[in-house]
Design an enzyme around this catalytic site. Structure first.
Site, PDB file in Angstrom:
ATOM      1  N   ARG A   7       0.892  -1.332   0.056  1.00  6.50           N
ATOM      2  CA  ARG A   7       0.007  -0.100   0.120  1.00  6.50           C
ATOM      3  C   ARG A   7       0.865   1.101  -0.284  1.00  6.50           C
ATOM      4  NH1 ARG A   7      -1.130   2.324   4.594  1.00  6.50           N
ATOM      5  NH2 ARG A   7      -1.442   0.173   5.720  1.00  6.50           N
ATOM      6  N   TYR A  43     -17.828  15.518 -15.413  1.00  5.13           N
ATOM      7  CA  TYR A  43     -18.061  14.010 -15.306  1.00  5.13           C
ATOM      8  C   TYR A  43     -19.349  13.948 -13.983  1.00  5.13           C
ATOM      9  CZ  TYR A  43     -17.755   9.115 -13.916  1.00  5.13           C
ATOM     10  OH  TYR A  43     -17.959   8.049 -13.327  1.00  5.13           O
ATOM     11  N   ASP A  93      -8.646  18.108 -14.932  1.00  5.91           N
ATOM     12  CA  ASP A  93      -8.435  16.973 -15.497  1.00  5.91           C
ATOM     13  C   ASP A  93      -8.361  16.699 -16.690  1.00  5.91           C
ATOM     14  OD1 ASP A  93      -9.946  14.398 -16.278  1.00  5.91           O
ATOM     15  OD2 ASP A  93     -11.251  14.416 -14.759  1.00  5.91           O
ATOM     16  N   LYS A 151      -9.339   5.393 -19.195  1.00  2.16           N
ATOM     17  CA  LYS A 151      -9.796   5.728 -20.521  1.00  2.16           C
ATOM     18  C   LYS A 151      -8.910   5.457 -21.546  1.00  2.16           C
ATOM     19  CE  LYS A 151     -13.945   6.685 -18.431  1.00  2.16           C
ATOM     20  NZ  LYS A 151     -13.539   6.693 -16.898  1.00  2.16           N
TER      21      LYS A 151
END
Length: 380
Positions: free
Chosen positions: A46, A98, A170, A195
């Site tokens: 992590r 979005y 973004d 994407k």
């Protein structure tokens, strides 16, 4: 190195232990430490993992930042960036974002005392007038999802810097292949790497990159503390996808140009949203700050035509959430990606029920166009 070479040879392109040209997948959750209380390079996945670190180094180089961070989704990356701030902090946010970002802001962050003013980022005066004494950052997409609006990154960054606030962009639709916001003055860039960066519809991931070493240290702390990190298998898939980004984007964009030309001459299309059109608002700004105009197209069917019937009549193009995959994907924002936004707000922002969003894939363009043509014919 030039950008396309950097996609393949950037980051840790060679494993230092074995010389492998494909970064190995280090699935280990923990790592042997040879000294109690020492400072091992790897201790717990992590906190840091060699496969993820290779990806993070690559995206930092591609976006010209000092450090990159990989998360379990684009939403997780955005949440981590907002987590840099505190109760009572104010943000200026773009009106066309979005639906998941809208949901995060309105259903989660506002509950923790964050304040937001929503503005049209194309209006620089509105951006500046929205900045308050407690404003800490300006957050926006360009091109936006789903209306492909273009914001002037350099101009907004200058406004933000005059007021001592940060600029967060973004960059999902453009990708670093077409646009590098940090070189235009932004402080942080985020991606839904699910994407175009992944590119094959087989991984969900998010990335954040910054030019500021202090922000980088804070993001590293938050990434470890919140724990929404990208696993080694997905990190490997994403890095593999990035290697072909340049080759894929060239085909995506060639196909998008052909599709736009087809849509321009179909009588059932009411309006086309695409920055590559010379009469599209923001075209000149897009031409200034982007290498190309991308492969996302939104268009409205003429009033009265059935969007549901159209998308369900498609045979090649997939009706599906997401975008940026090698296959063409289509969706109706009002029902799908932006369905979490109340209808009155959607309509105010220009997201009509007839609006269609198309992610143009890399199939033969003749096949994409033929499918659109036959589906549109079903509306007669």
């Amino acid at each position: 190195m030039k950008f396309n070479t950097q996609l393949i040879h950037g980051g840790n392109s060679e494993d230092q232990t074995t010389g492998a040209v494909s970064t190995p997948i280090y699935r280990s959750s923990t790592f042997h430490q040879h000294q109690l209380g020492g400072q091992p390079k790897w201790e717990y996945s992590r906190t840091g993992n060699p496969t993820r670190a290779s990806l993070e180094k690559l995206i930092a180089e591609l976006e010209h930042g000092v450090a990159g961070f990989a998360f379990s989704s684009g939403s997780a990356a955005i949440h981590a960036v907002f987590s840099l701030y505190s109760q009572g902090d104010h943000f200026v946010v773009g009106s066309d974002v979005y639906g998941g970002t809208f949901r995060l802001i309105n259903k989660v962050l506002k509950r923790f005392g964050f304040e937001f003013t929503v503005v049209d980022m194309q209006d620089l005066n509105a951006v500046e007038n929205a900045i308050q004494d407690n404003t800490v950052a300006v957050y926006f997409e360009t091109p936006t999802n789903p209306l492909l609006q273009i914001a002037d990154i350099e101009a907004i960054a200058k406004i933000a810097k005059r007021h001592g606030v940060r600029t967060i962009v973004d960059n999902t639709f453009a990708t670093p292949y077409n646009q590098q916001p940090l070189t235009l003055g932004a402080d942080i860039v985020v991606h839904s790497a699910t994407k175009y960066l992944g590119g094959h519809s087989d991984v969900v991931a998010g990335l954040a990159v910054t030019t500021d070493q202090q922000i980088a240290e804070q993001l590293a702390f938050l990434q470890n503390s919140i724990g929404s990190t990208l696993g080694p298998d997905d990190s490997w898939l994403l890095q593999r996808g990035i290697k072909t980004l340049g080759a894929r984007m060239r085909v995506h964009q060639e196909n998008a140009t052909a599709v736009v030309k087809f849509l321009q001459h179909d009588p059932r299309i009411g309006k086309i949203y695409y920055p590559g059109l010379t009469d599209f608002p923001g075209h000149s700004i897009a031409a200034k700050q982007m290498k190309n105009f991308g492969a996302m197209i939104s268009f409205e069917l003429k009033a009265g035509l059935d969007a549901k019937k159209f998308v369900e009549s498609l045979q090649l193009i997939d009706l599906a959430e997401s975008l940026g995959g090698i296959e063409s994907l289509i969706e109706v924002p009002a029902v799908m990606t932006h369905g979490s936004i109340p209808r009155e707000i959607r309509l105010k922002n220009g997201i009509k029920d007839e609006l269609i969003r198309l992610s143009v894939g890399i199939e033969d363009p003749e096949d994409i166009i033929a499918d659109l043509k036959q589906a549109l014919a079903q509306l007669d």
